[in-house]
Design a protein around this motif. Structure first.
Motif, PDB file in Angstrom:
ATOM      1  N   ARG A   1      42.915  40.192  40.611  1.00  0.00           N
ATOM      2  CA  ARG A   1      43.445  41.377  39.938  1.00  0.00           C
ATOM      3  C   ARG A   1      42.538  42.561  40.217  1.00  0.00           C
ATOM      4  O   ARG A   1      41.463  42.410  40.796  1.00  0.00           O
ATOM      5  CB  ARG A   1      43.585  41.156  38.436  1.00  0.00           C
ATOM      6  N   LEU A   2      42.974  43.719  39.794  1.00  0.00           N
ATOM      7  CA  LEU A   2      42.183  44.939  39.990  1.00  0.00           C
ATOM      8  C   LEU A   2      41.985  45.608  38.640  1.00  0.00           C
ATOM      9  O   LEU A   2      42.948  45.980  37.964  1.00  0.00           O
ATOM     10  CB  LEU A   2      42.895  45.903  40.941  1.00  0.00           C
ATOM     11  N   SER A   3      40.733  45.730  38.243  1.00  0.00           N
ATOM     12  CA  SER A   3      40.393  46.426  37.004  1.00  0.00           C
ATOM     13  C   SER A   3      39.991  47.857  37.372  1.00  0.00           C
ATOM     14  O   SER A   3      38.928  48.082  37.965  1.00  0.00           O
ATOM     15  CB  SER A   3      39.239  45.723  36.289  1.00  0.00           C
ATOM     16  N   LEU A   4      40.856  48.814  37.034  1.00  0.00           N
ATOM     17  CA  LEU A   4      40.524  50.204  37.348  1.00  0.00           C
ATOM     18  C   LEU A   4      39.309  50.675  36.565  1.00  0.00           C
ATOM     19  O   LEU A   4      38.525  51.479  37.066  1.00  0.00           O
ATOM     20  CB  LEU A   4      41.731  51.099  37.065  1.00  0.00           C
ATOM     21  N   THR A   5      39.122  50.162  35.352  1.00  0.00           N
ATOM     22  CA  THR A   5      37.933  50.531  34.578  1.00  0.00           C
ATOM     23  C   THR A   5      36.672  50.098  35.308  1.00  0.00           C
ATOM     24  O   THR A   5      35.740  50.887  35.480  1.00  0.00           O
ATOM     25  CB  THR A   5      37.982  49.885  33.180  1.00  0.00           C
ATOM     26  N   ARG A   6      36.644  48.842  35.747  1.00  0.00           N
ATOM     27  CA  ARG A   6      35.476  48.336  36.470  1.00  0.00           C
ATOM     28  C   ARG A   6      35.283  49.113  37.775  1.00  0.00           C
ATOM     29  O   ARG A   6      34.167  49.468  38.143  1.00  0.00           O
ATOM     30  CB  ARG A   6      35.654  46.848  36.762  1.00  0.00           C
TER      31      ARG A   6
END
Length: 84
Positions: free
Chosen positions: A60-65
């Motif tokens: 997945r892709l965490s935009l926050t991270r």
């Protein structure tokens, strides 16, 4: 990435130097615009690598991270300059 190939970050650094030398009017460095183009192209490549690596590792892709990492990478040179 192949360990024997040059780092894209090194290419970005060389692009930045080309722009700086252009603005300092060094002989033979009329490629300031080429340096800018290389900088943005290689920066986009490096950012895409970060996104793909995270997606491959976590699924997945965490935009926050992603934005936390990007802000740290961007602010590190500024922090070094301010504290020096």
């Amino acid at each position: 990435m192949d360990p024997s190939s040059p780092s894209p970050a090194l290419s970005v650094a060389l692009a930045v130097l080309a722009v700086l030398f252009f603005h300092l009017e060094f002989d033979g460095f009329g490629g300031g615009f080429l340096g800018v183009s290389l900088f943005f192209t290689l920066s986009g490549f490096l950012i895409t690598q970060l996104i793909l690596r995270e997606f491959e590792n976590t699924g997945r892709l965490s935009l926050t991270r992603f934005w936390v990492i990007r802000s740290w990478i961007s602010s590190s040179p500024i922090l070094v300059q301010v504290t020096a």
